[in-house]
Design a protein around this motif. Sequence first.
Motif, PDB file in Angstrom:
ATOM      1  N   SER A   1       1.008  -1.197   0.101  1.00  0.00           N
ATOM      2  CA  SER A   1       0.130   0.054   0.016  1.00  0.00           C
ATOM      3  C   SER A   1       0.869   1.288   0.131  1.00  0.00           C
ATOM      4  N   GLN A   2       2.021   1.139   0.535  1.00  0.00           N
ATOM      5  CA  GLN A   2       3.100   2.386   0.310  1.00  0.00           C
ATOM      6  C   GLN A   2       3.186   2.981  -1.074  1.00  0.00           C
ATOM      7  N   ARG A   3       2.971   2.146  -1.930  1.00  0.00           N
ATOM      8  CA  ARG A   3       2.862   2.436  -3.379  1.00  0.00           C
ATOM      9  C   ARG A   3       1.915   3.066  -3.951  1.00  0.00           C
ATOM     10  N   ASP A   4       0.885   3.248  -3.218  1.00  0.00           N
ATOM     11  CA  ASP A   4      -0.488   3.759  -3.858  1.00  0.00           C
ATOM     12  C   ASP A   4      -0.107   5.441  -4.092  1.00  0.00           C
ATOM     13  N   TYR A   5      -1.038   5.893  -5.080  1.00  0.00           N
ATOM     14  CA  TYR A   5      -0.653   7.391  -5.297  1.00  0.00           C
ATOM     15  C   TYR A   5      -1.931   7.856  -6.066  1.00  0.00           C
ATOM     16  N   SER A   6      -2.091   9.162  -6.005  1.00  0.00           N
ATOM     17  CA  SER A   6      -3.461   9.856  -6.956  1.00  0.00           C
ATOM     18  C   SER A   6      -3.112  11.152  -7.279  1.00  0.00           C
ATOM     19  N   GLY A   7      -3.785  11.565  -8.242  1.00  0.00           N
ATOM     20  CA  GLY A   7      -3.683  12.880  -8.869  1.00  0.00           C
ATOM     21  C   GLY A   7      -4.151  13.332  -9.834  1.00  0.00           C
ATOM     22  N   THR A   8      -4.092  14.431 -10.439  1.00  0.00           N
ATOM     23  CA  THR A   8      -4.873  15.087 -11.359  1.00  0.00           C
ATOM     24  C   THR A   8      -4.024  15.358 -12.857  1.00  0.00           C
TER      25      THR A   8
END
Length: 287
Positions: free
Chosen positions: A231-238
Amino acid sequence: SVTHDDNLFRLPGDANSQLVLGKPTKSDRVHLTYLGMKLDKSYSQQRFQVDVTANNHRYQTFNQLDFNALDYRALWMWHLTPRLSGNLSADSKQSQSNFADTRDFRARNSTVTAENRRFDADWWLHGSWHLTGGVAQYINRDSQSLRVDDSFSQRSTDAGVRYVAESGSSLALLGRRTHGSYDQRQINFASLVDNEYDQSDIELRMSWALSGKSLLDGRITHLQRSFPNISQRDYSGTAGRLDYTLTPTGKFQMKLSAVRKIVSDQLTTSSYYVDDSIAFAPVWQIS
């Protein structure tokens, strides 16, 4: 075509080319020869397009990089009724991996093959409103395994609604779900390495004629990628793209583009990077 590159492997300016590359120079001249065929044919309401190109790349100095590639694109624009239509497509493109990632300068560089398969449909619901949906598969294969982003495949489904004005301008809102997996990667908790991922996208697309001489075209996407085991790899963005095209005369056109990309980057210290770019492209048709 002939291309001259004064620093093929993107080495530092003070690098000793003889020591690092085994050659007295960092530059090279690349010759590209290609042979292609295009087909564009309509049968009743159906339209078929095929584009096949064979490429031959030859390097004058670093000839261990010579390679041949076969690229193709096939598209069927289908219509079942005046209200139900869509596309069935397949394409494949071969290229060499980024020379900046090269570690063994005297060996053959890896070749990357990218393949796309997609089926989508558009149902003209009523008036200016359309319902859209599609399924797609993307495969990325690298001839070498020790790369920043290993060979992987992903499958996605999307659905949305589109508004088409009488002028031809349109707005669309869609959602997309994607599952991807890496071919030969094992889970490694110590190195924070996962072998699969899931991604959710919400995307707004626009193509709007501001006047008879100007067009605003673009999209904005909010994405969220999660890794089920790390889960440390999770990311989000626009991310997004906006293009403004102005054609003041029949022979002159100006295009201004702004782009933001969020790119997967599976290093031990990062999961992604953001790539921002702005481009201005004037075109003058002399005659």
